[in-house]
Write a protein that holds these residues in place. Sequence first.
Motif, PDB file in Angstrom:
ATOM      1  N   CYS A  66     100.923  -7.395  35.787  1.00  0.00           N
ATOM      2  CA  CYS A  66      99.482  -7.536  36.209  1.00  0.00           C
ATOM      3  C   CYS A  66      99.404  -8.938  36.399  1.00  0.00           C
ATOM      4  CB  CYS A  66      98.032  -6.847  36.024  1.00  0.00           C
ATOM      5  SG  CYS A  66      97.081  -7.004  37.577  1.00  0.00           S
ATOM      6  N   GLY A  67      98.986  -9.687  37.703  1.00  0.00           N
ATOM      7  CA  GLY A  67      98.184 -10.788  38.124  1.00  0.00           C
ATOM      8  C   GLY A  67      97.060 -10.731  38.119  1.00  0.00           C
ATOM      9  N   GLY A  68      96.397 -10.200  38.408  1.00  0.00           N
ATOM     10  CA  GLY A  68      94.824 -10.017  38.211  1.00  0.00           C
ATOM     11  C   GLY A  68      94.707 -10.469  39.608  1.00  0.00           C
ATOM     12  N   ALA A  69      93.784 -11.051  40.302  1.00  0.00           N
ATOM     13  CA  ALA A  69      92.624 -11.059  41.648  1.00  0.00           C
ATOM     14  C   ALA A  69      93.609 -11.466  42.569  1.00  0.00           C
ATOM     15  CB  ALA A  69      91.196 -11.335  41.485  1.00  0.00           C
ATOM     16  N   SER A  70      93.921 -11.077  43.641  1.00  0.00           N
ATOM     17  CA  SER A  70      94.614 -11.382  45.136  1.00  0.00           C
ATOM     18  C   SER A  70      93.712 -12.792  45.216  1.00  0.00           C
ATOM     19  CB  SER A  70      94.399 -10.122  45.808  1.00  0.00           C
ATOM     20  OG  SER A  70      95.165 -11.168  47.088  1.00  0.00           O
ATOM     21  N   PHE A  71      94.746 -13.972  44.934  1.00  0.00           N
ATOM     22  CA  PHE A  71      94.010 -15.135  45.417  1.00  0.00           C
ATOM     23  C   PHE A  71      93.992 -15.045  47.331  1.00  0.00           C
ATOM     24  CE2 PHE A  71      95.770 -18.464  41.664  1.00  0.00           C
ATOM     25  CZ  PHE A  71      95.038 -17.959  41.126  1.00  0.00           C
ATOM     26  N   ASP A  72      94.427 -14.022  47.980  1.00  0.00           N
ATOM     27  CA  ASP A  72      94.101 -14.695  49.547  1.00  0.00           C
ATOM     28  C   ASP A  72      92.756 -13.964  49.956  1.00  0.00           C
ATOM     29  OD1 ASP A  72      97.346 -16.199  49.949  1.00  0.00           O
ATOM     30  OD2 ASP A  72      97.909 -13.824  50.772  1.00  0.00           O
ATOM     31  N   GLU A  73      92.533 -12.454  48.945  1.00  0.00           N
ATOM     32  CA  GLU A  73      91.437 -11.935  49.066  1.00  0.00           C
ATOM     33  C   GLU A  73      90.168 -12.208  48.469  1.00  0.00           C
ATOM     34  OE1 GLU A  73      89.921  -7.310  49.112  1.00  0.00           O
ATOM     35  OE2 GLU A  73      91.710  -8.219  48.468  1.00  0.00           O
TER      36      GLU A  73
END
Length: 260
Positions: A66-73
């Motif tokens: 899991c890469g964590g939170a979506s940077f785009d969002e």
Amino acid sequence: MIHEVQGGHVQAEIHKGIATIEFFHPQGNSLPGKLLNELAKEIHSAGHNKEVRVIVLRSAGEKAFCGGASFDELMAITTPEEGQAFFNGFAQVINAMRKVPVLIIGRIHGKCVGGGVGLAAACDYAIAVEGAEIKLSELAVGIGPFVVGPAVERKIGTSAFSQLAIDAAMWRNGDWARRKGLFAELHPNLDSMDESILRLSTTLAASSPEAMQEMKKMFWKGTDHWDQLLTERAAISGRLVLSSFTRTAIQKFKEKAVKA
């Protein structure tokens, strides 16, 4: 059942008392808000299904768990309220994992970043491979592990949690995570890990559901206030994500990822 969400999916299936819940996103298994919401719903649904005795939480693909939170969002957030709503998605998932009356086994097949460490910590028993390095990267982009922090601190203690949170650029290897208690087991390869997961999940599926439910209550004692606590923590992250520091840092991370 599979739910397609923003280019990714959340999929759940039940077999012989074992509910396997899988999430996927093409950007390193990062977690946009809608995927977080679907994941929380599936965990809640499976955990309250009378046919389910144990949940296995996993992600798809061969790289990051899991890469964590979506940077785009994160970059699309424009108000503190929007920020709180996004980070509250992580709160919903962790609280769903905490409150379901069945044990959750985590299949940690790769690296965990930020919220991914929180997911691993919220599992009742995490089984990983040696390449499953971990990092709480939030401070590096101007926020902090506020929402996932209680789950991580509960699992590995205040000292180890603070080490991860403060040195946000440093990866800790799987052995470090095992020694601190985040991972219950560490295996040399995927086959060995999956064999252990199958063994344990099959054993739990044949165990007393009442006994496991009481054990779960015991393990999570003292967390009844987390519904409110994690919502409050989401508000902190939701405010900080609007800072110019965070905007600049996330943009740099995105540019670096594109070049890579």
